[in-house]
Design an enzyme around this catalytic site. Structure first.
Site: not given
Ligand code: PEP
Ligand code: MG
Length: 589
Positions: A198, A305, A341, A440, A463-464, A474, A511
């Site tokens: 946090h 999120r 989301r 993703e 990211n995913d 990751r 995103c």
């Molecule tokens: C991603 O996976 O790129 C994404 C935007 O979602 P998160 O990082 O919340 O998994």
């Molecule tokens: Mg993701």
């Protein structure tokens, strides 16, 4: 005017918790625990002892509520403080303490200390780093009750800092963080913590630079020491020499100037040098970030999120509670649109509101939409809250981790049901409720055209996508060298989604964190992406970066990148073509 300091200074490495650079004097904040009384009680006194415990719980809860009330409503800190109140009053903790008082004849303090220790150890043993972090929260809550039992002052105290300083602590609770403000605090540094704790989340929401997880911090830093805190790189310099301080101060000034100049352009649309529009929206984790998004020029929220609503609580949020939060976000950014989301829980994500079944490999397990479909009552509650919130502004719903068209259809059916429920209850809603898909998972890239035909939009989560396409956890620091969106495999996947979007006339946005990097953002424009959702603080620099290139220039670099064989080749290519023209916007190492 300066105290003598070591010539060079000591560099401490930590985790980049919140971006920004600060120079200032340290104030070491002691969050030392109250001493714990350990005596046995007489059997006849058990009732009195439990009454004393209950009174202390009530007093600790009252004290936390008082702090929460001082925090403006809707701020991130206020919901976390409310979560603390719930933890202080938690029935399981009460039952554990009671059983220790009754059977082991321990006094309240002792029983509480044992109970807190057991819960904190269980959390620390969790392989989920977020849950492990929560052990500090439990200890913090235990401390509040102990202080109340000892009759100590109830509110957490931070020294009056006078001039803006750098707060240094082993760990800072949200209650303590809530008492800080940007005009009094230049930066935060803590020994404990990760990016998901946090302190880091709040620091980002409050735009205070922070470095967390700094080993050996409390050994090395004393009050009055001069520090340079680099929240971009996760680095703290203790006792830097004059030349280093001078450089850092010049960098702080430069960053402020660039930020001010860019904020002036807040309301200007983002266009390439040749005039093609690119939409920039913001990613948020907490409702409190919505206003900052608008202040940085976001054209809406492209990724909220919502799983953060399920954190630090023993029960999932109710439909009404979720509805109020979504409504608050819509009203804060209105009339701009908001993409909610649905919860992405499981994998590396966290939750305390309910038990997530464990999988051998959580990233490939019951995560995100899979969990939603496995727990339709939770999912439908969230969907109904979203449908109701649509009465308050343009809202779209986005589903994470879709791996097949049938999953999208299953969500569609649940959403239709949620709409019917809301209508039956006579509640208002919008007639337009676009349902989009996060791309993703590699299978979603392969099926992008089919998904696009049934979804209102596609949003690429890089990211995913990196994690699943390159088979790289990751969160693994050991594999960070592989985990780059500049890998040509990832660029080709992104391109494939853009082509599918063009063929079906569907919007494709990005995103993932890639969109927050000015160099990568230009490359994405070159790949044909015309909508990005990114961290609010990065919006001004990404806007400027995009404005420096024509589509033809960006596309030429993208074409060459698509033909590269390795991420190293792509790195070199973008360094020589894009980064070279963006050096004032990109933090150089
Ligand atoms: C991603 O996976 O790129 C994404 C935007 O979602 P998160 O990082 O919340 O998994
Ligand atoms: Mg993701």
């Amino acid at each position: 005017m300066d105290d003598p300091e070591p010539a060079k200074g000591v560099t401490l490495e930590g985790i980049a918790g919140s971006p920004g650079l600060a120079v200032g004097r340290a104030v070491v904040v002691s969050t030392k625990r109250a001493g714990v009384r350990r005596v046995h009680v007489e059997r006849a006194d058990i009732g009195d002892e439990l009454a004393r415990f209950d009174a202390a719980v009530a007093s600790a809860a009252r004290a936390l509520r008082e702090v929460a009330e001082r925090v403006p409503r809707g701020r991130a800190e206020s919901s976390i403080l409310e979560a603390y109140v719930l933890m202080v009053e938690d029935e399981t903790l009460r039952a554990d303490v009671e059983s220790r008082v009754r059977t082991e004849l321990k006094c309240s303090e002792w029983a509480l200390e044992s109970a807190v220790h057991r819960i904190a150890e269980q959390l620390r043993a969790s392989s989920d780093s977020y849950l492990a972090e929560r052990s500090h929260d439990v200890e913090f809550v235990g401390d509040r009750i102990l202080m109340a039992l000892a009759g100590q002052p109830r509110t957490p105290v931070l020294p009056d800092l006078g001039e803006p300083v750098i707060v240094v602590a082993r760990d800072l609770s949200p209650a303590e963080t809530a008492g800080l403000s940007r005009d009094r605090v230049r930066a935060l540094v803590t020994e404990a913590g990760t990016r998901t704790n946090h302190t880091a989340i709040l620091a980002r929401a409050m735009e205070i630079p922070a470095v967390v997880g700094v080993r050996g911090l409390m050994e090395q830093v004393g009050t009055g020491d001069r520090l340079i805190v680099d929240g971009h790189r996760g680095r703290v310099i203790v006792g830097p020499d004059e030349a280093t301080v001078g450089d850092a101060l010049a960098r702080v000034e430069r960053q402020k100037k660039v930020a001010r100049a860019m904020l002036v352009e807040r309301d200007r649309a983002t266009t390439t040098r040749c005039g093609v529009k690119v939409e920039l929206k913001a990613n948020i984790e907490l409702p409190a970030e919505a206003l900052a998004a608008v202040e940085h020029g976001a054209q809406g929220i492209g990724l909220y999120r919502t799983e953060f609503l399920f954190v630090d609580r023993t029960e999932p949020p109710t439909e009404d509670e979720q509805y109020e939060v979504y409504r608050h976000v819509l009203e804060a950014v209105g009339p701009r649109p908001v993409t909610l989301r649905t919860f992405d829980i499981g994998g590396d994500k966290f939750v305390t509101a309910f038990q997530v079944p464990s999988d051998m490999n959580p990233a490939l397990g019951l995560r995100a939409v899979r969990l939603g479909l496995a727990r339709p009552e939770l999912f439908s509650t969230q969907l109904r809250a979203m449908v109701r919130a649509s009465a308050h502004g343009p809202l779209q719903i986005m589903v994470p981790m879709i791996a097949s068209v049938s999953e999208l259809r299953a969500v569609r059916a649940l959403l239709d049901q949620a709409i019917a429920d809301v209508d039956r209850a006579g509640q208002s809603r919008s007639t337009s409720l676009p349902l989009g898909v996060m791309v993703e998972v590699p299978s979603a890239v392969i099926m992008a055209a089919e998904l696009a035909r049934e979804a209102a939009f596609l949003s690429i989560g890089t990211n995913d996508l990196v994690q699943y396409a390159l088979a790289v956890d990751r969160g693994s620091p050991n594999l960070a060298y592989l985990a780059t969106p500049f890998d040509p495999a990832i660029l080709r996947l992104i391109r494939a989604v853009v082509v599918a979007g063009d063929a079906t006339q569907s919007e494709v946005s990005v995103c993932g964190a890639m969109a927050s990097d000015p160099v990568a953002a230009v490359l994405l424009v070159g790949l044909g992406v015309r909508a990005l959702s990114l961290e609010s603080a990065a919006i001004p620099s990404v806007k400027v970066a995009i404005g420096r290139f024509s589509v033809a220039e960006a596309a030429e670099v993208a074409e060459r990148a698509l033909r590269a064989a390795t991420s190293g080749e792509v790195d070199e290519l973008v360094r020589g073509t894009l980064a070279i023209r963006l050096s004032d916007l990109v933090e150089q190492d």
